[in-house]
Design an enzyme around this catalytic site. Structure first.
Site, PDB file in Angstrom:
ATOM      1  N   TRP A  70     -76.002 -43.594  78.061  1.00 48.65           N
ATOM      2  CA  TRP A  70     -74.707 -44.264  77.859  1.00 48.65           C
ATOM      3  C   TRP A  70     -74.908 -45.777  77.888  1.00 48.65           C
ATOM      4  O   TRP A  70     -75.668 -46.293  78.693  1.00 48.65           O
ATOM      5  CB  TRP A  70     -73.753 -43.880  79.004  1.00 48.65           C
ATOM      6  CG  TRP A  70     -72.801 -42.778  78.683  1.00 48.65           C
ATOM      7  CD1 TRP A  70     -73.077 -41.446  78.585  1.00 48.65           C
ATOM      8  CD2 TRP A  70     -71.406 -42.914  78.447  1.00 48.65           C
ATOM      9  NE1 TRP A  70     -71.929 -40.747  78.314  1.00 48.65           N
ATOM     10  CE2 TRP A  70     -70.873 -41.630  78.213  1.00 48.65           C
ATOM     11  CE3 TRP A  70     -70.529 -44.020  78.409  1.00 48.65           C
ATOM     12  CZ2 TRP A  70     -69.533 -41.402  77.958  1.00 48.65           C
ATOM     13  CZ3 TRP A  70     -69.194 -43.794  78.157  1.00 48.65           C
ATOM     14  CH2 TRP A  70     -68.713 -42.494  77.922  1.00 48.65           C
ATOM     15  N   GLU A  93     -75.908 -37.560  85.645  1.00 49.18           N
ATOM     16  CA  GLU A  93     -77.067 -36.654  85.639  1.00 49.18           C
ATOM     17  C   GLU A  93     -78.281 -37.234  86.365  1.00 49.18           C
ATOM     18  O   GLU A  93     -79.294 -36.558  86.551  1.00 49.18           O
ATOM     19  CB  GLU A  93     -77.458 -36.317  84.198  1.00 49.18           C
ATOM     20  CG  GLU A  93     -76.523 -35.310  83.511  1.00 49.18           C
ATOM     21  CD  GLU A  93     -75.180 -35.918  83.133  1.00 49.18           C
ATOM     22  OE1 GLU A  93     -75.167 -37.051  82.598  1.00 49.18           O
ATOM     23  OE2 GLU A  93     -74.144 -35.292  83.389  1.00 49.18           O
ATOM     24  N   LEU A 149     -72.670 -48.045  84.254  1.00 48.08           N
ATOM     25  CA  LEU A 149     -71.303 -47.530  84.278  1.00 48.08           C
ATOM     26  C   LEU A 149     -70.362 -48.704  84.025  1.00 48.08           C
ATOM     27  O   LEU A 149     -70.475 -49.741  84.680  1.00 48.08           O
ATOM     28  CB  LEU A 149     -70.998 -46.890  85.627  1.00 48.08           C
ATOM     29  CG  LEU A 149     -71.696 -45.536  85.854  1.00 48.08           C
ATOM     30  CD1 LEU A 149     -71.886 -45.260  87.330  1.00 48.08           C
ATOM     31  CD2 LEU A 149     -70.940 -44.412  85.178  1.00 48.08           C
ATOM     32  N   ILE A 150     -69.459 -48.588  83.057  1.00 50.69           N
ATOM     33  CA  ILE A 150     -68.514 -49.655  82.751  1.00 50.69           C
ATOM     34  C   ILE A 150     -67.113 -49.085  82.899  1.00 50.69           C
ATOM     35  O   ILE A 150     -66.779 -48.061  82.302  1.00 50.69           O
ATOM     36  CB  ILE A 150     -68.723 -50.225  81.334  1.00 50.69           C
ATOM     37  CG1 ILE A 150     -70.140 -50.778  81.183  1.00 50.69           C
ATOM     38  CG2 ILE A 150     -67.668 -51.303  81.035  1.00 50.69           C
ATOM     39  CD1 ILE A 150     -70.479 -51.265  79.785  1.00 50.69           C
ATOM     40  N   THR A 166     -59.428 -44.984  83.212  1.00 49.14           N
ATOM     41  CA  THR A 166     -59.079 -43.932  84.186  1.00 49.14           C
ATOM     42  C   THR A 166     -59.955 -44.106  85.431  1.00 49.14           C
ATOM     43  O   THR A 166     -60.799 -44.999  85.502  1.00 49.14           O
ATOM     44  CB  THR A 166     -59.345 -42.524  83.604  1.00 49.14           C
ATOM     45  OG1 THR A 166     -60.773 -42.316  83.538  1.00 49.14           O
ATOM     46  CG2 THR A 166     -58.712 -42.366  82.238  1.00 49.14           C
ATOM     47  N   HIS A 189     -62.291 -42.213  86.231  1.00 53.64           N
ATOM     48  CA  HIS A 189     -63.598 -41.567  86.007  1.00 53.64           C
ATOM     49  C   HIS A 189     -64.727 -42.445  86.563  1.00 53.64           C
ATOM     50  O   HIS A 189     -65.643 -41.990  87.221  1.00 53.64           O
ATOM     51  CB  HIS A 189     -63.762 -41.341  84.502  1.00 53.64           C
ATOM     52  CG  HIS A 189     -64.780 -40.313  84.160  1.00 53.64           C
ATOM     53  ND1 HIS A 189     -65.811 -40.562  83.286  1.00 53.64           N
ATOM     54  CD2 HIS A 189     -64.929 -39.025  84.573  1.00 53.64           C
ATOM     55  CE1 HIS A 189     -66.555 -39.474  83.165  1.00 53.64           C
ATOM     56  NE2 HIS A 189     -66.035 -38.530  83.928  1.00 53.64           N
ATOM     57  N   PHE A 228     -82.078 -47.856  93.323  1.00 61.70           N
ATOM     58  CA  PHE A 228     -80.730 -47.737  92.733  1.00 61.70           C
ATOM     59  C   PHE A 228     -80.627 -48.711  91.555  1.00 61.70           C
ATOM     60  O   PHE A 228     -80.359 -49.891  91.731  1.00 61.70           O
ATOM     61  CB  PHE A 228     -79.670 -48.042  93.804  1.00 61.70           C
ATOM     62  CG  PHE A 228     -78.255 -47.865  93.332  1.00 61.70           C
ATOM     63  CD1 PHE A 228     -77.428 -48.964  93.125  1.00 61.70           C
ATOM     64  CD2 PHE A 228     -77.743 -46.603  93.091  1.00 61.70           C
ATOM     65  CE1 PHE A 228     -76.115 -48.810  92.692  1.00 61.70           C
ATOM     66  CE2 PHE A 228     -76.428 -46.432  92.662  1.00 61.70           C
ATOM     67  CZ  PHE A 228     -75.613 -47.537  92.465  1.00 61.70           C
TER      68      PHE A 228
HETATM   69  N1  LIG Z   1     -68.531 -43.459  81.125  1.00 65.31           N
HETATM   70  C1  LIG Z   1     -69.888 -43.477  81.428  1.00 65.31           C
HETATM   71  C2  LIG Z   1     -70.602 -42.302  81.633  1.00 65.31           C
HETATM   72  N2  LIG Z   1     -69.975 -41.099  81.534  1.00 65.31           N
HETATM   73  C3  LIG Z   1     -70.718 -39.847  81.359  1.00 65.31           C
HETATM   74  C4  LIG Z   1     -71.183 -39.224  82.687  1.00 65.31           C
HETATM   75  O1  LIG Z   1     -72.211 -40.005  83.296  1.00 65.31           O
HETATM   76  C5  LIG Z   1     -71.760 -37.819  82.470  1.00 65.31           C
HETATM   77  O2  LIG Z   1     -72.836 -37.881  81.555  1.00 65.31           O
HETATM   78  C6  LIG Z   1     -70.696 -36.878  81.918  1.00 65.31           C
HETATM   79  O3  LIG Z   1     -69.559 -36.918  82.773  1.00 65.31           O
HETATM   80  C7  LIG Z   1     -71.225 -35.431  81.843  1.00 65.31           C
HETATM   81  O4  LIG Z   1     -71.675 -34.973  83.089  1.00 65.31           O
HETATM   82  N3  LIG Z   1     -71.906 -42.337  81.963  1.00 65.31           N
HETATM   83  C8  LIG Z   1     -72.571 -43.557  82.080  1.00 65.31           C
HETATM   84  O5  LIG Z   1     -73.785 -43.586  82.387  1.00 65.31           O
HETATM   85  N4  LIG Z   1     -71.882 -44.719  81.868  1.00 65.31           N
HETATM   86  C9  LIG Z   1     -70.555 -44.726  81.553  1.00 65.31           C
HETATM   87  O6  LIG Z   1     -69.953 -45.831  81.392  1.00 65.31           O
HETATM   88  C1  LIG Z   2     -67.512 -44.954  83.521  1.00 66.48           C
HETATM   89  C2  LIG Z   2     -66.647 -44.077  82.690  1.00 66.48           C
HETATM   90  O1  LIG Z   2     -66.637 -42.878  82.841  1.00 66.48           O
HETATM   91  C3  LIG Z   2     -65.658 -44.735  81.770  1.00 66.48           C
HETATM   92  O2  LIG Z   2     -66.382 -45.589  80.899  1.00 66.48           O
HETATM   93  C4  LIG Z   2     -64.870 -43.716  80.966  1.00 66.48           C
HETATM   94  O3  LIG Z   2     -63.794 -44.422  80.368  1.00 66.48           O
HETATM   95  P1  LIG Z   2     -62.289 -43.867  80.594  1.00 66.48           P
HETATM   96  O4  LIG Z   2     -61.977 -44.019  82.066  1.00 66.48           O
HETATM   97  O5  LIG Z   2     -61.419 -44.781  79.740  1.00 66.48           O
HETATM   98  O6  LIG Z   2     -62.268 -42.431  80.139  1.00 66.48           O
END
Ligand SMILES: Nc1c(NC[C@H](O)[C@H](O)[C@H](O)CO)[nH]c(=O)[nH]c1=O
Ligand SMILES: CC(=O)[C@@H](O)COP(=O)(O)O
Length: 218
Positions: free
Chosen positions: A30, A66, A136-137, A141, A143, A168
């Site tokens: 990602w 993962e 992660l950005i 939501t 998430h 990390f």
């Molecule tokens: N939104 C981001 C994700 N989302 C995907 C999750 O990490 C994972 O692969 C999915 O939920 C399936 O288990 N991952 C990132 O590394 N960075 C993001 O911004």
């Molecule tokens: C880190 C994430 O999971 C995020 O980028 C997903 O974006 P959203 O919260 O708009 O679904």
């Protein structure tokens, strides 16, 4: 860039030698532009510390969520490999040494630890340290928050459970620019600093220090 003695990582107290270390990099895909910069900076710095190219193992997973599972399984798998073209087992985690001493499996002839195969052949054997890299950005939501928390605690658990240092290497950015600047790709006149370099230094230091601690050298 701000004064690293105020906010940042000062140079290590000594230059640790990575020449006998086997390092695992597990990275998510990602936000791949940022990931590729972090991984490149990390690999270049590992080599600067003496880690041999054949002892840098790079694996990928879809996303940061993962990373804990993949890191744990790859560390476990490496501890079942014979050490060919890889650091001595004394550089391995204590868990690995216990496995070797307590296994009731008939000892299989292991290539001597000094076995040399052709140069640059991919190495095998226990990892001295792992670097788990993700970006992660924040979206719109929650998430982001849940993944950040799960990944942080998961990677901490992996290193404590396995005895292998896990660095990390996960950016938890609120904006694209925060992530870009921490990969040395800043857009607004401030390229920033590639955190992958810091993670490489931390990996070589913890690999060296934990190898000594495993031998009782404290
Ligand atoms: N939104 C981001 C994700 N989302 C995907 C999750 O990490 C994972 O692969 C999915 O939920 C399936 O288990 N991952 C990132 O590394 N960075 C993001 O911004
Ligand atoms: C880190 C994430 O999971 C995020 O980028 C997903 O974006 P959203 O919260 O708009 O679904």
């Amino acid at each position: 860039m701000s004064d690293p003695t105020i906010k940042g990582l000062p140079p290590p107290p000594v230059k640790y030698d990575g020449s006998n270390q086997r390092i695992l990099i597990v990275h998510a895909r990602w936000n791949d532009t940022i990931i590729q910069s972090l991984v490149s900076g990390c690999v270049a710095k590992l080599k600067e510390q003496g880690v041999k190219e054949e002892n840098i193992v790079i694996k990928t997973v879809p996303g940061s969520y993962e990373l804990p599972f993949a890191t744990q399984r790859l560390i476990a798998g490496s501890q079942t490999q014979s050490s060919v073209n890889a650091p001595s087992l004394l550089g391995a985690s204590s868990a690995n040494l216990v496995n070797l001493l307590t296994s009731d499996e008939p000892a299989t002839p292991q290539p001597s630890l000094t076995t040399t195969t052709k140069p640059n052949a991919p190495s095998t054997g226990p990892f001295s340290a792992a670097i788990s890299i993700g970006c992660l950005i924040k979206g719109s939501t929650m998430h982001f928050e849940y993944i950040c928390d799960a990944v942080t605690n998961g990677l901490m658990r992996v290193q404590l459970d396995t005895g292998v240092p896990v660095i990390f290497g996960v950016l938890t950015a609120l904006t694209d620019d925060q992530a870009l600047e921490r990969a040395g790709l800043g857009r607004k006149g401030n390229k920033g600093h590639n955190h992958g370099e810091d993670w490489a230094l931390a990996a070589v230091e913890l690999a060296a220090q934990s190898a000594e601690w495993s031998k009782g050298n404290i």
